[in-house]
Design an enzyme around this catalytic site. Structure first.
Site, PDB file in Angstrom:
ATOM      1  N   HIS A   1      46.793  44.939  40.403  1.00 13.57           N
ATOM      2  CA  HIS A   1      46.749  46.146  39.969  1.00 13.57           C
ATOM      3  C   HIS A   1      47.751  46.237  38.955  1.00 13.57           C
ATOM      4  CE1 HIS A   1      45.479  47.549  44.436  1.00 13.57           C
ATOM      5  NE2 HIS A   1      44.194  47.853  43.357  1.00 13.57           N
TER       6      HIS A   1
ATOM      7  N   GLY B   1      39.306  45.255  36.914  1.00 15.07           N
ATOM      8  CA  GLY B   1      39.537  43.646  37.403  1.00 15.07           C
ATOM      9  C   GLY B   1      38.281  42.865  37.558  1.00 15.07           C
TER      10      GLY B   1
ATOM     11  N   LEU C   1      43.761  38.576  45.507  1.00 18.28           N
ATOM     12  CA  LEU C   1      44.797  39.710  46.071  1.00 18.28           C
ATOM     13  C   LEU C   1      43.630  40.796  45.961  1.00 18.28           C
ATOM     14  CD1 LEU C   1      47.956  39.487  43.843  1.00 18.28           C
ATOM     15  CD2 LEU C   1      47.339  38.467  46.248  1.00 18.28           C
ATOM     16  N   SER C   2      43.909  41.468  47.257  1.00 16.81           N
ATOM     17  CA  SER C   2      42.984  42.816  47.252  1.00 16.81           C
ATOM     18  C   SER C   2      43.915  43.529  48.302  1.00 16.81           C
ATOM     19  CB  SER C   2      41.893  42.073  48.052  1.00 16.81           C
ATOM     20  OG  SER C   2      41.074  43.450  48.835  1.00 16.81           O
TER      21      SER C   2
ATOM     22  N   ARG D   1      42.581  45.059  50.732  1.00 14.08           N
ATOM     23  CA  ARG D   1      42.134  44.749  52.124  1.00 14.08           C
ATOM     24  C   ARG D   1      42.889  43.614  52.787  1.00 14.08           C
ATOM     25  NH1 ARG D   1      37.170  46.711  49.761  1.00 14.08           N
ATOM     26  NH2 ARG D   1      36.394  48.459  51.300  1.00 14.08           N
TER      27      ARG D   1
HETATM   28  P1  AMP Z   1      41.075  48.902  43.923  1.00 14.85           P
HETATM   29  O1  AMP Z   1      42.186  49.696  44.050  1.00 14.85           O
HETATM   30  O2  AMP Z   1      40.463  47.845  44.716  1.00 14.85           O
HETATM   31  O3  AMP Z   1      39.726  49.910  43.648  1.00 14.85           O
HETATM   32  O4  AMP Z   1      41.238  48.202  42.243  1.00 14.85           O
HETATM   33  C1  AMP Z   1      41.756  48.939  41.198  1.00 14.85           C
HETATM   34  C2  AMP Z   1      41.215  47.988  39.886  1.00 14.85           C
HETATM   35  O5  AMP Z   1      42.189  46.887  40.336  1.00 14.85           O
HETATM   36  C3  AMP Z   1      39.724  47.406  40.056  1.00 14.85           C
HETATM   37  O6  AMP Z   1      39.638  47.497  38.749  1.00 14.85           O
HETATM   38  C4  AMP Z   1      40.029  46.201  40.662  1.00 14.85           C
HETATM   39  O7  AMP Z   1      39.116  45.114  40.203  1.00 14.85           O
HETATM   40  C5  AMP Z   1      41.341  45.755  40.134  1.00 14.85           C
HETATM   41  N1  AMP Z   1      41.719  44.431  40.918  1.00 14.85           N
HETATM   42  C6  AMP Z   1      41.599  44.565  42.536  1.00 14.85           C
HETATM   43  N2  AMP Z   1      42.301  43.336  42.782  1.00 14.85           N
HETATM   44  C7  AMP Z   1      42.512  42.418  41.579  1.00 14.85           C
HETATM   45  C8  AMP Z   1      43.188  41.375  41.471  1.00 14.85           C
HETATM   46  N3  AMP Z   1      43.321  40.457  42.390  1.00 14.85           N
HETATM   47  N4  AMP Z   1      43.195  40.872  40.405  1.00 14.85           N
HETATM   48  C9  AMP Z   1      42.835  41.739  39.213  1.00 14.85           C
HETATM   49  N5  AMP Z   1      42.419  42.960  39.410  1.00 14.85           N
HETATM   50  C10 AMP Z   1      42.287  43.350  40.618  1.00 14.85           C
END
Ligand code: AMP
Length: 279
Positions: free
Chosen positions: A37, A148, A185-186, A188
């Site tokens: 993020h 992402g 990275l996630s 989760r």
């Molecule tokens: P999320 O909070 O999981 O909905 O992610 C918010 C944004 O961050 C989305 O556009 C995701 O694709 C991006 N994102 C999540 N994980 C990553 C990562 N490891 N690298 C780059 N962007 C990410």
């Protein structure tokens, strides 16, 4: 950095910014922020006059109630991380304030794009994603929005949505940030046990190895090889699909941008990743 909770306050702040002819960059997130993020936010700050980060766990994109309930939430920790980067605004609304806005979101005819992969295994997911992203776009009217590439299909869906609505917003896809083991990275990942965290590294290892095999395999053969490789791990593969990067059609022959998209479970934790196979 200013924290905003009220949608109407965000809308009026953004209207004023637009009147001043300043560019707005938007980074939508569901919080539990990590380096992935933060990389989106840094890029947004470099490319726009003002950067707005949103933190909202959108219930309508969860097809599984248990997944929604378990989704990691840490607003305090998020704000601490953000205080180092200092985006101009952080929008972290309550569901009760957002709920009335959902009726303003239009249904987007996604066609095949919404039916394959995530669309097949998470029915209704992209309806929820297009709802919340429309609401955030309506409130902020950004010049650029950052997503992402980890959520590969989401980027394609949002691009199609903006094209369909004819909204003048540039969708900027950003590179995947990974841990040292290669695991994407996630948020989760916080739900993984230490053993599962080690097991999960196999996803990127398998996809990296697959890339080397492009010249000796057809896309279908390589999908089979990837599926076979997962059966030797502690992960359970949900799907692997080698697709065209724009249409997301499964490929029968190799072409520029061909990408392997994978979802695998480590225990009950659903992990998503992808790898470009033909640069
Ligand atoms: P999320 O909070 O999981 O909905 O992610 C918010 C944004 O961050 C989305 O556009 C995701 O694709 C991006 N994102 C999540 N994980 C990553 C990562 N490891 N690298 C780059 N962007 C990410």
């Amino acid at each position: 950095m200013k924290l905003i909770e009220e949608p109407s306050e965000l809308e009026s702040i953004c209207s004023k910014i637009i009147e001043q002819n300043k560019s707005i960059g938007l980074v939508p997130t569901m919080g539990a922020l990590h380096r992935g993020h933060l990389s989106l936010i840094k890029r947004c700050q470099q490319e726009n006059d003002l950067c707005i980060v949103t933190i909202f766990v959108n219930p309508t994109q969860f097809n599984n109630p248990e997944d929604l309930q378990k989704y990691p939430r840490d607003l305090q920790g998020d704000l601490e991380q953000l205080s180092e980067l200092q985006p101009n605004y952080v929008f972290a609304p309550q569901w009760t304030d957002m709920e009335p806005l959902y009726s303003s979101a239009r249904s987007i005819p996604l066609g095949e794009l919404g039916k394959v992969m995530e669309g097949q295994f998470r029915p209704g997911h992209f309806d929820g994603v297009t709802q919340i992203v429309q609401i955030l776009f309506q409130l902020t009217r950004p010049h650029r929005a950052y997503f992402g590439k980890k959520d590969f299909q989401q980027v394609a869906v949002i691009r199609k949505m903006v094209e369909y609505l004819q909204w003048p917003i540039s969708i900027i896809p950003c590179e995947i940030e990974r841990s040292e083991s290669g695991l994407a990275l996630s948020s989760r990942n916080a739900l993984l046990t230490p053993d599962q965290l080690k097991d999960a590294a196999a996803i990127h290892q398998i996809l990296t190895e697959a890339k080397i095999k492009v010249s000796s395999h057809t896309p279908q053969e390589l999908e089979q090889w990837i599926a076979g490789s997962f059966s030797n791990t502690n992960l359970e593969l949900e799907y692997v699909s080698i697709v065209d990067p724009l249409s997301l059609h499964a490929l029968t022959d190799w072409r520029h941008g061909a990408t392997a998209c994978v979802v695998a479970y480590a225990g009950k934790v659903r992990l998503l990743d992808n790898q470009v196979l033909v640069d």
